[in-house]
Write a protein that holds these residues in place. Structure first.
Motif, PDB file in Angstrom:
ATOM      1  N   ALA A  68       0.819  -1.214   0.000  1.00 16.18           N
ATOM      2  CA  ALA A  68       0.000   0.000   0.000  1.00 16.18           C
ATOM      3  C   ALA A  68       0.853   1.265   0.000  1.00 16.18           C
ATOM      4  N   ALA A  69       1.999   1.219   0.690  1.00 15.26           N
ATOM      5  CA  ALA A  69       2.853   2.401   0.781  1.00 15.26           C
ATOM      6  C   ALA A  69       3.384   2.802  -0.594  1.00 15.26           C
ATOM      7  N   THR A  70       3.722   1.820  -1.424  1.00 13.22           N
ATOM      8  CA  THR A  70       4.225   2.122  -2.767  1.00 13.22           C
ATOM      9  C   THR A  70       3.130   2.722  -3.632  1.00 13.22           C
ATOM     10  N   VAL A  71       1.925   2.165  -3.561  1.00  9.41           N
ATOM     11  CA  VAL A  71       0.803   2.712  -4.328  1.00  9.41           C
ATOM     12  C   VAL A  71       0.538   4.158  -3.917  1.00  9.41           C
ATOM     13  N   TYR A  72       0.590   4.409  -2.622  1.00  8.86           N
ATOM     14  CA  TYR A  72       0.386   5.767  -2.092  1.00  8.86           C
ATOM     15  C   TYR A  72       1.452   6.723  -2.622  1.00  8.86           C
ATOM     16  N   PHE A 130      -2.620   1.471   7.675  1.00 11.98           N
ATOM     17  CA  PHE A 130      -3.225   0.395   6.897  1.00 11.98           C
ATOM     18  C   PHE A 130      -4.222   0.913   5.868  1.00 11.98           C
ATOM     19  N   GLU A 131      -4.675   2.150   6.022  1.00  9.74           N
ATOM     20  CA  GLU A 131      -5.518   2.763   5.003  1.00  9.74           C
ATOM     21  C   GLU A 131      -5.079   4.207   4.775  1.00  9.74           C
ATOM     22  N   LYS A 132      -5.155   4.631   3.519  1.00 12.18           N
ATOM     23  CA  LYS A 132      -4.672   5.946   3.121  1.00 12.18           C
ATOM     24  C   LYS A 132      -5.684   6.556   2.152  1.00 12.18           C
ATOM     25  N   ILE A 133      -5.865   7.880   2.246  1.00 11.55           N
ATOM     26  CA  ILE A 133      -6.861   8.562   1.428  1.00 11.55           C
ATOM     27  C   ILE A 133      -6.245   9.792   0.787  1.00 11.55           C
ATOM     28  N   ILE A 134      -6.552   9.991  -0.486  1.00 10.39           N
ATOM     29  CA  ILE A 134      -6.187  11.210  -1.214  1.00 10.39           C
ATOM     30  C   ILE A 134      -7.427  11.650  -1.980  1.00 10.39           C
ATOM     31  N   PHE A 135      -7.839  12.904  -1.833  1.00 11.30           N
ATOM     32  CA  PHE A 135      -8.913  13.391  -2.697  1.00 11.30           C
ATOM     33  C   PHE A 135      -8.700  14.854  -3.033  1.00 11.30           C
ATOM     34  N   ASN A 136      -9.395  15.308  -4.085  1.00 10.09           N
ATOM     35  CA  ASN A 136      -9.244  16.700  -4.515  1.00 10.09           C
ATOM     36  C   ASN A 136     -10.577  17.278  -4.955  1.00 10.09           C
TER      37      ASN A 136
END
Length: 274
Positions: A68-72, A130-136
């Motif tokens: 997940a860290a790489t995808v982030y 364990f969960e990450k969020i990005i929005f715009n």
């Protein structure tokens, strides 16, 4: 979305934990969503909304061999995006609002005979491990006025929800509630849903597989989305006076109203154009 908008186009909003929870709920809920594509581990849904004739799109997939860290990192890194995002004409951070919010510019190459699009957005993010969020969402910044030959699109709310399922197993959900403006015919919108959305996910996957090797040679220590002091020291600080109201933007851009020239036919565009 719920009756109350999470963010409002044109206004800078510093999200609270409750806002990120609402975005997570949007990514997870199934109410009103219509399944359009289900292939391998990727599913695409659409949903009508009252903000635009362009339907909301949600894409979910599972990467079996990516952490997940790489995808982030891949979704954040603006320099690396120039490597993998072939639709990007230009991408640039305009200013830093605070350690978890910035304003940026993104221009997209559209397949001819469609005009290119660009967006000015406030991006917000939260890393909970364990969960990450990005929005715009779209705002209007004085540093990036509308320009001739490019249609200014609107992001009502667009983002990613990344979940760590296992050490190297990651679930990625992408939600877009946007309006690309212009005269997009129904068949083009349909192809964007069925062809382009899954393609973007596949490009993200391929990019993520090469990211660690690329990053090792390109400022490996520089990750301002993880180390906010890097962002705050390199970007100009946000000035509220630089935010142009929707009304002022419309008044100043009357002469720049752009339309697609002529009727765009389905035969004009091939699947590889998306």
């Amino acid at each position: 979305m719920s009756e109350k908008k999470l963010v409002e186009v044109g206004k800078v909003h510093i999200p609270e934990d409750s806002d990120f929870r609402r975005f997570k709920s949007m990514c997870e809920d199934s109410d009103g969503w219509k399944l359009e594509v289900s292939k391998n581990q990727t599913m695409v849904w659409t949903k009508a909304n009252d903000l635009s004739n362009f339907k909301m799109v949600k894409v979910r997939t599972v990467f079996e061999d990516l952490d997940a860290a790489t995808v982030y990192d891949v979704l954040h890194d603006p320099v690396f995006r120039k490597v993998w995002d072939r639709t990007m004409l230009e991408g640039k951070e305009i200013c830093a609002i605070n350690p978890n919010n910035d304003i940026g510019y993104y221009a997209i190459r559209a397949p001819g005979p469609l005009k290119n699009r660009d967006f000015v957005t406030q991006r917000s993010w939260l890393d909970c491990g364990f969960e990450k969020i990005i929005f715009n969402h779209s705002v209007n910044h004085a540093a990036r006025p509308m320009k001739k030959g490019t249609i200014r699109g609107i992001s009502f709310l667009t983002g990613y929800y990344i979940v760590k399922l296992d050490m190297n197993k990651t679930q990625l959900t992408y939600v877009s509630q946007s309006d690309p403006k212009g005269n997009l015919p129904a068949w083009a919108v349909n192809k964007l849903t069925h062809i382009f959305a899954p393609k973007v996910i596949n490009r993200i996957y391929k990019a993520a597989k090469t990211y660690k090797a690329w990053k090792a040679k390109n400022r490996p220590e520089f990750k301002p989305w993880l180390f906010p002091e890097q962002m705050m020291s390199e970007l100009p600080r946000f000035n509220p006076d630089d935010i142009v109201s929707n009304e002022m933007l419309a008044a100043s851009s009357d002469s720049l109203e752009e339309e697609e020239e002529g009727a765009c036919k389905e035969s004009d565009l091939k699947d590889e154009d998306y």
